[in-house]
Each structure stands twice: as C-alpha cells, then as structure tokens.
Design a protein around this motif. Sequence first.
Motif, PDB file in Angstrom:
ATOM      1  N   ILE A   8       0.836  -1.201   0.000  1.00 28.06           N
ATOM      2  CA  ILE A   8       0.000   0.000   0.000  1.00 28.06           C
ATOM      3  C   ILE A   8       0.870   1.250   0.000  1.00 28.06           C
ATOM      4  O   ILE A   8       0.539   2.246  -0.638  1.00 28.06           O
ATOM      5  CB  ILE A   8      -0.994  -0.039   1.187  1.00 28.06           C
ATOM      6  CG1 ILE A   8      -2.057  -1.111   0.894  1.00 28.06           C
ATOM      7  CG2 ILE A   8      -1.649   1.322   1.413  1.00 28.06           C
ATOM      8  CD1 ILE A   8      -2.887  -1.517   2.086  1.00 28.06           C
ATOM      9  N   GLU A   9       2.010   1.184   0.662  1.00 29.42           N
ATOM     10  CA  GLU A   9       2.938   2.322   0.581  1.00 29.42           C
ATOM     11  C   GLU A   9       3.409   2.540  -0.848  1.00 29.42           C
ATOM     12  O   GLU A   9       3.557   3.669  -1.310  1.00 29.42           O
ATOM     13  CB  GLU A   9       4.156   2.083   1.477  1.00 29.42           C
ATOM     14  CG  GLU A   9       3.897   2.436   2.921  1.00 29.42           C
ATOM     15  CD  GLU A   9       5.080   2.108   3.805  1.00 29.42           C
ATOM     16  OE1 GLU A   9       6.219   2.116   3.303  1.00 29.42           O
ATOM     17  OE2 GLU A   9       4.848   1.836   4.989  1.00 29.42           O
ATOM     18  N   ALA A  12       0.615   4.029  -2.825  1.00 29.60           N
ATOM     19  CA  ALA A  12       0.458   5.440  -2.455  1.00 29.60           C
ATOM     20  C   ALA A  12       1.531   6.283  -3.139  1.00 29.60           C
ATOM     21  O   ALA A  12       1.252   7.393  -3.601  1.00 29.60           O
ATOM     22  CB  ALA A  12       0.550   5.587  -0.938  1.00 29.60           C
ATOM     23  N   ILE A  31      -5.113  11.689   3.582  1.00 35.29           N
ATOM     24  CA  ILE A  31      -5.797  10.408   3.438  1.00 35.29           C
ATOM     25  C   ILE A  31      -6.279   9.924   4.806  1.00 35.29           C
ATOM     26  O   ILE A  31      -5.464   9.705   5.713  1.00 35.29           O
ATOM     27  CB  ILE A  31      -4.833   9.353   2.846  1.00 35.29           C
ATOM     28  CG1 ILE A  31      -4.140   9.890   1.601  1.00 35.29           C
ATOM     29  CG2 ILE A  31      -5.573   8.061   2.560  1.00 35.29           C
ATOM     30  CD1 ILE A  31      -5.063  10.294   0.484  1.00 35.29           C
ATOM     31  N   TYR A  40      -4.070   1.116   7.688  1.00 35.15           N
ATOM     32  CA  TYR A  40      -3.036   1.089   6.652  1.00 35.15           C
ATOM     33  C   TYR A  40      -2.793   2.457   6.022  1.00 35.15           C
ATOM     34  O   TYR A  40      -1.668   2.764   5.670  1.00 35.15           O
ATOM     35  CB  TYR A  40      -3.421   0.107   5.542  1.00 35.15           C
ATOM     36  CG  TYR A  40      -3.314  -1.334   5.971  1.00 35.15           C
ATOM     37  CD1 TYR A  40      -2.089  -2.001   5.932  1.00 35.15           C
ATOM     38  CD2 TYR A  40      -4.431  -2.019   6.424  1.00 35.15           C
ATOM     39  CE1 TYR A  40      -1.984  -3.315   6.339  1.00 35.15           C
ATOM     40  CE2 TYR A  40      -4.334  -3.343   6.831  1.00 35.15           C
ATOM     41  CZ  TYR A  40      -3.117  -3.974   6.780  1.00 35.15           C
ATOM     42  OH  TYR A  40      -3.010  -5.271   7.184  1.00 35.15           O
ATOM     43  N   VAL A  41      -3.833   3.229   5.836  1.00 37.20           N
ATOM     44  CA  VAL A  41      -3.661   4.449   5.038  1.00 37.20           C
ATOM     45  C   VAL A  41      -3.518   5.732   5.862  1.00 37.20           C
ATOM     46  O   VAL A  41      -3.002   6.721   5.351  1.00 37.20           O
ATOM     47  CB  VAL A  41      -4.810   4.646   4.012  1.00 37.20           C
ATOM     48  CG1 VAL A  41      -4.892   3.466   3.067  1.00 37.20           C
ATOM     49  CG2 VAL A  41      -6.136   4.890   4.702  1.00 37.20           C
ATOM     50  N   LEU A  44      -0.051   7.282   6.029  1.00 35.35           N
ATOM     51  CA  LEU A  44       0.627   7.697   4.794  1.00 35.35           C
ATOM     52  C   LEU A  44       0.777   9.207   4.780  1.00 35.35           C
ATOM     53  O   LEU A  44      -0.169   9.936   5.068  1.00 35.35           O
ATOM     54  CB  LEU A  44      -0.180   7.258   3.566  1.00 35.35           C
ATOM     55  CG  LEU A  44      -0.332   5.757   3.354  1.00 35.35           C
ATOM     56  CD1 LEU A  44      -1.354   5.500   2.244  1.00 35.35           C
ATOM     57  CD2 LEU A  44       0.994   5.108   3.018  1.00 35.35           C
ATOM     58  N   LYS A  53      -7.636  10.039  -4.408  1.00 42.60           N
ATOM     59  CA  LYS A  53      -7.836   9.510  -3.066  1.00 42.60           C
ATOM     60  C   LYS A  53      -8.788   8.305  -3.115  1.00 42.60           C
ATOM     61  O   LYS A  53      -8.547   7.272  -2.492  1.00 42.60           O
ATOM     62  CB  LYS A  53      -8.405  10.618  -2.180  1.00 42.60           C
ATOM     63  CG  LYS A  53      -8.638  10.216  -0.758  1.00 42.60           C
ATOM     64  CD  LYS A  53      -9.129  11.422   0.035  1.00 42.60           C
ATOM     65  CE  LYS A  53      -9.768  10.952   1.329  1.00 42.60           C
ATOM     66  NZ  LYS A  53     -10.260  12.073   2.127  1.00 42.60           N
ATOM     67  N   LEU A  56      -6.910   5.354  -4.501  1.00 42.92           N
ATOM     68  CA  LEU A  56      -6.015   4.749  -3.516  1.00 42.92           C
ATOM     69  C   LEU A  56      -6.798   3.916  -2.500  1.00 42.92           C
ATOM     70  O   LEU A  56      -6.401   2.787  -2.179  1.00 42.92           O
ATOM     71  CB  LEU A  56      -5.205   5.827  -2.788  1.00 42.92           C
ATOM     72  CG  LEU A  56      -4.353   5.284  -1.640  1.00 42.92           C
ATOM     73  CD1 LEU A  56      -3.273   4.342  -2.145  1.00 42.92           C
ATOM     74  CD2 LEU A  56      -3.726   6.403  -0.828  1.00 42.92           C
ATOM     75  N   LEU A  57      -7.908   4.459  -2.023  1.00 45.30           N
ATOM     76  CA  LEU A  57      -8.673   3.721  -1.013  1.00 45.30           C
ATOM     77  C   LEU A  57      -9.246   2.433  -1.605  1.00 45.30           C
ATOM     78  O   LEU A  57      -9.280   1.393  -0.940  1.00 45.30           O
ATOM     79  CB  LEU A  57      -9.787   4.594  -0.436  1.00 45.30           C
ATOM     80  CG  LEU A  57      -9.286   5.810   0.364  1.00 45.30           C
ATOM     81  CD1 LEU A  57     -10.466   6.637   0.864  1.00 45.30           C
ATOM     82  CD2 LEU A  57      -8.416   5.376   1.537  1.00 45.30           C
ATOM     83  N   ALA A  60      -6.218   0.064  -2.009  1.00 42.26           N
ATOM     84  CA  ALA A  60      -5.742  -0.412  -0.710  1.00 42.26           C
ATOM     85  C   ALA A  60      -6.702  -1.430  -0.119  1.00 42.26           C
ATOM     86  O   ALA A  60      -6.284  -2.460   0.428  1.00 42.26           O
ATOM     87  CB  ALA A  60      -5.563   0.766   0.246  1.00 42.26           C
TER      88      ALA A  60
END
Length: 115
Positions: A8-9, A12, A31, A40-41, A44, A53, A56-57, A60
Amino acid sequence: MGSPAGDIEVLAEFISIYCGDVHPEVEKYEIHAGGTLGEYVNSLDIQLCAGCKKLLLHAASKRIVCPYDPKPSCKKCETHCYAPKYRNQIREVMRYSGKRLILKGKLNLIWKYIS
Ligand SMILES: [Zn+2]
C-alpha cells in the motif's frame, strides 16, 4: 511477496507522483479512512485530489482482502478484483509513475501491479 502495508505504501507513492504531476491544480486532501483500511492508510504522508484519493482507497482495500499469499502479479491473477473504472485508472497511474520510478531505480516492488 510483500505485506499489505508495504504494498500500500508503494501504491500510495505511485498515485501521489501521478496526482502531483497530472492534477497539480486540483485541491488535495490528506488520506483518512475508518476501520481496517485506516490502519493502513492513515499513516501515509501524502495528499491527493478527491479522485486519486478514491482510487487509492479502492486499491488499498482490495490489497488488504487479497486472498493470495504470496500475491501474484495483478496481470496474472485470475481474480480481477478492481472495479473496471479503477482498473483503468490504476493502469494509467502505474504506467505514468512507473516510468518516473524507473529513473530512480525503485522498481523492485512494483512489477506485480503493472498490467
Ligand atoms: Zn489526482
């Protein structure tokens, strides 16, 4: 290979490079998410426009529930878990930011996402 947190990093980082270059004029947000996704997010250190955004969500959350261990390349995976709209977006992001990251020698973690 890779843990959800590490993957996830990487996601991102890809999305933040893309958003910073392609959507420079669009308002950016930190985020935040609730529940497991937030674990997890929320740590970040990036800001994205509303569209990125969401992407990404989505990405993730799919990574967190990925049932495969080790995780195969998304390209080779038989489970196409992304919604079609996001699948196209993430491809574009990976293509764009992948080129940028090649220049920085940071490709070790990313191949499984490029499709
Ligand atoms: Zn964006």
